[in-house]
Design a protein around this motif. Sequence first.
Motif, PDB file in Angstrom:
ATOM      1  N   GLY A   1       0.801  -1.207   0.000  1.00 11.84           N
ATOM      2  CA  GLY A   1       0.000   0.000   0.000  1.00 11.84           C
ATOM      3  C   GLY A   1       0.838   1.263   0.000  1.00 11.84           C
ATOM      4  N   VAL A   2       0.535   2.176  -0.903  1.00 11.44           N
ATOM      5  CA  VAL A   2       1.237   3.456  -0.969  1.00 11.44           C
ATOM      6  C   VAL A   2       0.615   4.398   0.057  1.00 11.44           C
ATOM      7  CG1 VAL A   2       1.849   5.436  -2.410  1.00 11.44           C
ATOM      8  CG2 VAL A   2       1.801   3.124  -3.387  1.00 11.44           C
TER       9      VAL A   2
ATOM     10  N   ALA B   1       5.111  11.207  -0.743  1.00 12.78           N
ATOM     11  CA  ALA B   1       6.482  11.509  -0.342  1.00 12.78           C
ATOM     12  C   ALA B   1       7.378  10.297  -0.596  1.00 12.78           C
ATOM     13  CB  ALA B   1       6.524  11.910   1.127  1.00 12.78           C
ATOM     14  N   VAL B   2       8.372  10.479  -1.471  1.00 14.93           N
ATOM     15  CA  VAL B   2       9.333   9.427  -1.779  1.00 14.93           C
ATOM     16  C   VAL B   2      10.584   9.638  -0.926  1.00 14.93           C
ATOM     17  CG1 VAL B   2      10.787   8.433  -3.573  1.00 14.93           C
ATOM     18  CG2 VAL B   2       8.453   9.161  -4.105  1.00 14.93           C
TER      19      VAL B   2
ATOM     20  N   TYR C   1      10.998   4.042  -2.017  1.00 18.19           N
ATOM     21  CA  TYR C   1      11.143   4.710  -3.306  1.00 18.19           C
ATOM     22  C   TYR C   1       9.810   4.912  -4.022  1.00 18.19           C
ATOM     23  CZ  TYR C   1      10.481   0.271  -5.753  1.00 18.19           C
ATOM     24  OH  TYR C   1       9.959  -0.904  -6.256  1.00 18.19           O
ATOM     25  N   LEU C   2       8.733   4.291  -3.518  1.00 17.26           N
ATOM     26  CA  LEU C   2       7.404   4.488  -4.087  1.00 17.26           C
ATOM     27  C   LEU C   2       6.469   5.238  -3.146  1.00 17.26           C
ATOM     28  CD1 LEU C   2       6.701   1.026  -5.803  1.00 17.26           C
ATOM     29  CD2 LEU C   2       7.409   3.174  -6.883  1.00 17.26           C
ATOM     30  N   GLY C   3       6.995   5.658  -2.015  1.00 18.30           N
ATOM     31  CA  GLY C   3       6.167   6.348  -1.039  1.00 18.30           C
ATOM     32  C   GLY C   3       5.446   5.417  -0.084  1.00 18.30           C
TER      33      GLY C   3
ATOM     34  N   GLU D   1      15.778  -2.784  -3.185  1.00 18.35           N
ATOM     35  CA  GLU D   1      14.882  -1.909  -3.939  1.00 18.35           C
ATOM     36  C   GLU D   1      15.015  -0.441  -3.558  1.00 18.35           C
ATOM     37  OE1 GLU D   1      11.204  -3.783  -3.008  1.00 18.35           O
ATOM     38  OE2 GLU D   1      10.791  -2.508  -1.253  1.00 18.35           O
ATOM     39  N   ASN D   2      15.624  -0.169  -2.403  1.00 22.78           N
ATOM     40  CA  ASN D   2      15.793   1.223  -1.963  1.00 22.78           C
ATOM     41  C   ASN D   2      17.251   1.681  -2.011  1.00 22.78           C
ATOM     42  OD1 ASN D   2      12.990   1.964  -1.014  1.00 22.78           O
ATOM     43  ND2 ASN D   2      13.340   0.149   0.240  1.00 22.78           N
ATOM     44  N   ILE D   3      18.100   0.914  -2.684  1.00 23.61           N
ATOM     45  CA  ILE D   3      19.527   1.216  -2.689  1.00 23.61           C
ATOM     46  C   ILE D   3      19.827   2.580  -3.315  1.00 23.61           C
ATOM     47  CG2 ILE D   3      20.047   0.156  -4.916  1.00 23.61           C
ATOM     48  CD1 ILE D   3      22.142  -0.139  -1.697  1.00 23.61           C
ATOM     49  N   ILE D   4      18.948   3.067  -4.197  1.00 25.97           N
ATOM     50  CA  ILE D   4      19.193   4.363  -4.834  1.00 25.97           C
ATOM     51  C   ILE D   4      19.080   5.507  -3.827  1.00 25.97           C
ATOM     52  CG2 ILE D   4      18.466   3.624  -7.133  1.00 25.97           C
ATOM     53  CD1 ILE D   4      15.736   4.849  -6.582  1.00 25.97           C
ATOM     54  N   GLY D   5      18.483   5.237  -2.670  1.00 30.36           N
ATOM     55  CA  GLY D   5      18.380   6.266  -1.650  1.00 30.36           C
ATOM     56  C   GLY D   5      19.558   6.313  -0.708  1.00 30.36           C
ATOM     57  N   LEU D   6      20.557   5.474  -0.958  1.00 32.07           N
ATOM     58  CA  LEU D   6      21.711   5.429  -0.062  1.00 32.07           C
ATOM     59  C   LEU D   6      22.495   6.730  -0.076  1.00 32.07           C
ATOM     60  CD1 LEU D   6      23.368   3.674   1.879  1.00 32.07           C
ATOM     61  CD2 LEU D   6      24.668   2.852  -0.096  1.00 32.07           C
TER      62      LEU D   6
END
Length: 282
Positions: free
Chosen positions: A49-50, A54-55, A69-71, A241-246
């Motif tokens: 569920g989103v 806010a990402v 990464y999808l909120g 899946e959230n590695i881009i937010g590192l």
Amino acid sequence: MKPTMISSTVRRKPRARLPLAGVIGGVIVTFWLVMAVIGPYIAPHDVGGVAGDAVFAPISAQYPLGTDYLGRDMLSRVLHGAPYTIGVALAAVIIASFGGTALALFAAASGGWFDTIVSRIVDVKLSIPSKLLALIMIAAFGSSVPVLILTAGVGYMPGAYRISRALAVNVQAMDYVQAARSRGEGLAYIMFYEMLPNMLRPVLADLGLRFLFIVLLLSGMSFLGLGVQPPEADWGSLVRENIIGLSEGAPAVIVPALAIATLTIAVNMVIDGFAGRKRRGG
């Protein structure tokens, strides 16, 4: 004359004490085990569920662990992932440790050709790295929870067998085991009533270590995208899946990594405390 007073104080047997680090580790492990059972039921949102727009939102009252990464709410994602990370590892370690220990007891107690053949098969299996076996199994049968459990269980069973067999060989040479043989006790009685209780402590310590290895193996497979598949997720896939937010220091990538770290470190603390505890006054 005064009657002689007899002291009623009874000297108690010293109790085994678990070090403080072991107690702290036990509390953390218990917490995560409880979360593995009730986590999905107390999660604020569904696993997919989103929660908002806010990402990679920071930690706030609305999002206690931020968003991904999808909120999606990370608290919900971590709670929904706990049964997969912990439950799959527990099921696999039960297969590995119980199966390896039972096979080792039978091999050591029976001896002869059976012991030789099983030991050679185990030696061959030990030459295959667990990660390589996991990759082969997933490539052949696809990624699913039963395949992950079976792969991890079979992959770590030979190590449990070798540890348990080394213990069982020493125990089966003891006088009380030989006395049981002389009385005509059956093989099952000798294995589970004479041998197993006297090797239980190191077997349990090895079980804890195998649980750590399996958690790290499954997390590594999920990080490669070969573990639990969407929309479900375990902690390893949450990191991937959230590695881009590192680069932004997003909680979405830090929180599941911390969950894996706290679980593995806490189990290690329990194992160390269990193996090294001293008796008071000893």
